[in-house]
Write a protein that holds these residues in place. Sequence first.
Motif, PDB file in Angstrom:
ATOM      1  N   MET A 153       0.819  -1.213   0.000  1.00  0.00           N
ATOM      2  CA  MET A 153       0.000   0.000   0.000  1.00  0.00           C
ATOM      3  C   MET A 153       0.854   1.265   0.000  1.00  0.00           C
ATOM      4  O   MET A 153       0.513   2.263  -0.660  1.00  0.00           O
ATOM      5  CB  MET A 153      -0.940   0.004   1.209  1.00  0.00           C
ATOM      6  N   LEU A 154       1.973   1.251   0.711  1.00  0.00           N
ATOM      7  CA  LEU A 154       2.856   2.423   0.710  1.00  0.00           C
ATOM      8  C   LEU A 154       3.410   2.693  -0.687  1.00  0.00           C
ATOM      9  O   LEU A 154       3.522   3.848  -1.105  1.00  0.00           O
ATOM     10  CB  LEU A 154       4.005   2.223   1.709  1.00  0.00           C
ATOM     11  N   VAL A 155       3.744   1.632  -1.404  1.00  0.00           N
ATOM     12  CA  VAL A 155       4.186   1.810  -2.792  1.00  0.00           C
ATOM     13  C   VAL A 155       3.074   2.469  -3.602  1.00  0.00           C
ATOM     14  O   VAL A 155       3.305   3.379  -4.399  1.00  0.00           O
ATOM     15  CB  VAL A 155       4.577   0.456  -3.421  1.00  0.00           C
ATOM     16  N   GLY A 156       1.841   2.013  -3.379  1.00  0.00           N
ATOM     17  CA  GLY A 156       0.713   2.547  -4.137  1.00  0.00           C
ATOM     18  C   GLY A 156       0.367   3.979  -3.822  1.00  0.00           C
ATOM     19  O   GLY A 156      -0.079   4.726  -4.695  1.00  0.00           O
ATOM     20  N   THR A 157       0.567   4.406  -2.584  1.00  0.00           N
ATOM     21  CA  THR A 157       0.148   5.758  -2.192  1.00  0.00           C
ATOM     22  C   THR A 157       1.258   6.797  -2.328  1.00  0.00           C
ATOM     23  O   THR A 157       1.009   7.988  -2.124  1.00  0.00           O
ATOM     24  CB  THR A 157      -0.352   5.771  -0.728  1.00  0.00           C
ATOM     25  N   CYS A 158       2.464   6.370  -2.685  1.00  0.00           N
ATOM     26  CA  CYS A 158       3.573   7.318  -2.854  1.00  0.00           C
ATOM     27  C   CYS A 158       3.478   8.044  -4.196  1.00  0.00           C
ATOM     28  O   CYS A 158       2.801   7.589  -5.116  1.00  0.00           O
ATOM     29  CB  CYS A 158       4.912   6.587  -2.738  1.00  0.00           C
ATOM     30  N   PRO A 159       4.166   9.175  -4.339  1.00  0.00           N
ATOM     31  CA  PRO A 159       4.117   9.934  -5.600  1.00  0.00           C
ATOM     32  C   PRO A 159       4.913   9.251  -6.701  1.00  0.00           C
ATOM     33  O   PRO A 159       5.491   8.183  -6.505  1.00  0.00           O
ATOM     34  CB  PRO A 159       4.753  11.275  -5.212  1.00  0.00           C
ATOM     35  N   GLY A 160       4.925   9.885  -7.874  1.00  0.00           N
ATOM     36  CA  GLY A 160       5.643   9.332  -9.020  1.00  0.00           C
ATOM     37  C   GLY A 160       7.132   9.201  -8.765  1.00  0.00           C
ATOM     38  O   GLY A 160       7.706   9.941  -7.967  1.00  0.00           O
ATOM     39  N   GLY A 161       7.747   8.244  -9.450  1.00  0.00           N
ATOM     40  CA  GLY A 161       9.166   7.961  -9.264  1.00  0.00           C
ATOM     41  C   GLY A 161      10.072   8.996  -9.910  1.00  0.00           C
ATOM     42  O   GLY A 161       9.695   9.650 -10.886  1.00  0.00           O
ATOM     43  N   THR A 162      11.272   9.117  -9.370  1.00  0.00           N
ATOM     44  CA  THR A 162      12.218  10.120  -9.876  1.00  0.00           C
ATOM     45  C   THR A 162      12.768   9.771 -11.255  1.00  0.00           C
ATOM     46  O   THR A 162      13.244  10.642 -11.973  1.00  0.00           O
ATOM     47  CB  THR A 162      13.401  10.271  -8.901  1.00  0.00           C
ATOM     48  N   SER A 163      12.717   8.494 -11.640  1.00  0.00           N
ATOM     49  CA  SER A 163      13.243   8.100 -12.950  1.00  0.00           C
ATOM     50  C   SER A 163      12.171   8.083 -14.033  1.00  0.00           C
ATOM     51  O   SER A 163      12.453   7.775 -15.184  1.00  0.00           O
ATOM     52  CB  SER A 163      13.905   6.712 -12.867  1.00  0.00           C
ATOM     53  N   SER A 164      10.924   8.445 -13.678  1.00  0.00           N
ATOM     54  CA  SER A 164       9.840   8.413 -14.664  1.00  0.00           C
ATOM     55  C   SER A 164      10.056   9.428 -15.787  1.00  0.00           C
ATOM     56  O   SER A 164       9.658   9.193 -16.931  1.00  0.00           O
ATOM     57  CB  SER A 164       8.493   8.681 -13.979  1.00  0.00           C
ATOM     58  N   ASN A 165      10.694  10.558 -15.457  1.00  0.00           N
ATOM     59  CA  ASN A 165      10.930  11.583 -16.474  1.00  0.00           C
ATOM     60  C   ASN A 165      11.899  11.098 -17.544  1.00  0.00           C
ATOM     61  O   ASN A 165      11.712  11.350 -18.740  1.00  0.00           O
ATOM     62  CB  ASN A 165      11.470  12.865 -15.830  1.00  0.00           C
TER      63      ASN A 165
END
Length: 340
Positions: free
Chosen positions: A112-124
């Motif tokens: 659930m913590l993975v799901g509720t966290c913001p977008g990843g830093t490497s997504s850009n």
Amino acid sequence: MNALKKVSKFVGRYMAFIVVAVAALAFFVPQSFLWVGKDWNVVTRLVTVNNLLMVVMFGMGLTLKLDDFKVVFTRPKDVLAGCVAQFAVMPFLAFLLIKLFNLPPELAVGVMLVGTCPGGTSSNVMTFLAKGDVALSVGMTACSTVLAPFMTPALTYLYLRETVSVDAMSMFVSIVQVVVVPIALGFVVNKFFGKFTQAAVEVLPLVSVAAIVTIVGAVVSGNQAKLFANGLLILAVVMLHNVLGYACGYGVGKLLGMSDPKCNALSIEVGMQNSGLATSLAGTVFPDLALATVPGALFSVWHNISGSIVANLMAAAAEKKAQKAQQAAAPAQEAAAATA
């Protein structure tokens, strides 16, 4: 300096393989990372998961400029759609997977913590490789990160309040400390010391990858026995969570009538999470649930692999579409040239 730039470029390009190699090393030779966070000397006391994540977030702040936030005001509908998808899709998918696999509380917390966290830093970076809308991706990452101190604790409490005791205020404070403050400091340094940051950004991939792989190594080595017993189950849940996130993000973009580059950005932004933050929160807010840190660590390994694959597939599809458009336009161009 040139040598550092070359090394930084290399580790940035092959980050997925490096993370996998370090995770394997930590699993089979756990002693290699058991020193992280130990009270042995000054270095081991300073090198903790929280401090390493703060370094990554500070690096992210160094890359941010005011222009990165312009997309929020020039294209508010796109950014709003992305943020809503981010905080609606991934937490709900996490909840479904927790129920589907009947996960015990400590694993449920980690997923659930993975799901509720913001977008990843490497997504850009992945969005750039996918020929997606990079400006939208950067704007979404920035906005979801700013919203994280409020959304992550609230959503975690909403979904897990009947499973475990969730200290929402402690989560809020932790996110502000390890995410918001370092990013803000990095942003300020970039604003007033631009020449320094231009040079520093060249070696940031090296620093960020070193911090991320150390986090992964520390969590994997510290939970080696439990991973051996539950690793396949956790990995299956993590992979499904990530892949379904890509699919749902892309689907939301299509339903809203977005262009392919925007859909690619939305897909990657939703599917790739700040799993380092999830790992940090699991260890800080839920210290009695040791296994809760593992889903975040495995997500860090897996989403770099899947992100590279998805980005390559999207880029290939974009190139194929461009070639078809060129072929379709060729007869009209030839006819126009003949009559000219």
